[in-house]
Scaffold this motif. Structure first.
Motif, mmCIF file in Angstrom:
data_model
loop_
_atom_site.group_PDB
_atom_site.id
_atom_site.type_symbol
_atom_site.label_atom_id
_atom_site.label_comp_id
_atom_site.label_asym_id
_atom_site.label_seq_id
_atom_site.Cartn_x
_atom_site.Cartn_y
_atom_site.Cartn_z
ATOM 1 N N ALA A 24 41.243 7.344 -9.862
ATOM 2 C CA ALA A 24 41.242 5.998 -9.851
ATOM 3 C C ALA A 24 39.995 5.365 -10.415
ATOM 4 O O ALA A 24 39.966 3.914 -10.562
ATOM 5 C CB ALA A 24 41.186 5.701 -8.073
ATOM 6 N N LEU A 25 39.098 5.895 -10.747
ATOM 7 C CA LEU A 25 37.668 5.625 -11.370
ATOM 8 C C LEU A 25 38.118 5.021 -12.899
ATOM 9 O O LEU A 25 37.173 4.663 -13.792
ATOM 10 C CB LEU A 25 36.484 6.018 -11.371
ATOM 11 N N THR A 81 28.473 -1.423 -11.959
ATOM 12 C CA THR A 81 28.676 -1.538 -10.624
ATOM 13 C C THR A 81 29.751 -2.338 -10.057
ATOM 14 O O THR A 81 30.449 -2.118 -9.164
ATOM 15 C CB THR A 81 27.351 -1.921 -9.820
ATOM 16 N N ALA A 82 29.842 -3.431 -10.777
ATOM 17 C CA ALA A 82 31.096 -4.405 -10.565
ATOM 18 C C ALA A 82 32.341 -3.578 -10.858
ATOM 19 O O ALA A 82 33.369 -3.751 -9.990
ATOM 20 C CB ALA A 82 31.115 -5.543 -11.374
ATOM 21 N N HIS A 87 37.068 -0.982 -8.309
ATOM 22 C CA HIS A 87 38.071 0.369 -8.031
ATOM 23 C C HIS A 87 37.947 0.742 -6.530
ATOM 24 O O HIS A 87 38.344 1.884 -6.118
ATOM 25 C CB HIS A 87 37.480 1.409 -8.969
ATOM 26 N N GLY A 88 37.261 -0.002 -5.609
ATOM 27 C CA GLY A 88 37.006 0.515 -4.150
ATOM 28 C C GLY A 88 36.019 1.364 -4.059
ATOM 29 O O GLY A 88 35.955 1.868 -2.937
ATOM 30 N N VAL A 89 35.038 1.615 -4.739
ATOM 31 C CA VAL A 89 34.004 2.296 -4.430
ATOM 32 C C VAL A 89 32.587 1.612 -3.627
ATOM 33 O O VAL A 89 32.569 0.371 -4.336
ATOM 34 C CB VAL A 89 33.532 3.181 -5.920
ATOM 35 N N THR A 90 32.243 2.195 -2.886
ATOM 36 C CA THR A 90 30.755 1.635 -2.109
ATOM 37 C C THR A 90 29.746 1.878 -3.088
ATOM 38 O O THR A 90 29.452 3.325 -3.343
ATOM 39 C CB THR A 90 30.688 2.146 -1.001
ATOM 40 N N ALA A 118 21.579 2.329 -9.817
ATOM 41 C CA ALA A 118 22.414 2.210 -8.506
ATOM 42 C C ALA A 118 23.290 3.641 -8.076
ATOM 43 O O ALA A 118 23.149 4.644 -9.005
ATOM 44 C CB ALA A 118 23.835 1.103 -8.920
ATOM 45 N N THR A 119 23.691 3.755 -6.971
ATOM 46 C CA THR A 119 24.167 4.941 -6.675
ATOM 47 C C THR A 119 25.812 4.814 -5.867
ATOM 48 O O THR A 119 25.874 3.858 -5.480
ATOM 49 C CB THR A 119 23.289 5.915 -5.473
#
Length: 140
Positions: A24-25, A81-82, A87-90, A118-119
């Motif tokens: 999905a990523l 990060t955007a 893709h729905g990732v926090t 960022a993580t």
């Protein structure tokens, strides 16, 4: 002799769930094949990366979620990060290291390479560290 890091094993509890997360990523699925005795290996590769990850059954004794801070190098931390968020990732807030070495909010004010981060984590808790690099150190 050259020694190239080809793949990193990520311990997961559910191979199909992890495979779906990474696909999905936008990560490429390179392989998904049985190894016999109910074992299985899935190989996925991040866009533009020469190194892949392996997910599977019977390929590691490490605890699911125990892999921490694998680096994903990006040229634009804000764009990366955007895209992950889309893709729905926090994803954590972007941060940088200040002059004292402490974490400070936002990207590096001077956008120096190697200094904005960022993580995010996969469903099992394996964590990834995004690092913005726009200019490599000499010899890299």
């Amino acid at each position: 002799m050259d020694m190239k890091l080809e793949a990193v094993v990520l311990p997961v509890t559910d191979v199909d769930r992890a495979k779906h997360f990474y696909k999905a990523l936008g990560w490429r699925e390179d392989a998904d094949f049985p190894l016999g005795n109910g074992n299985r290996v899935v190989q996925l590769t991040p866009p533009g990366s020469p190194t892949s990850i392996h997910l599977g059954i019977g390929i590691t004794t490490a605890e699911p979620g125990s892999t921490q801070n694998l680096y994903l190098v990006v040229t634009d931390i804000e764009k990366a990060t955007a895209e992950l968020t889309e893709h729905g990732v926090t994803v954590s807030e972007i941060y940088h290291r200040d002059a004292t070495g402490a974490n400070a909010p936002g990207p590096d004010p001077d956008r120096r390479s190697y200094n904005s981060f960022a993580t995010f984590s996969d469903p099992d808790g394996n964590s990834w560290l995004l690092q913005e690099i726009t200019e490599r150190l000499p010899g890299r």
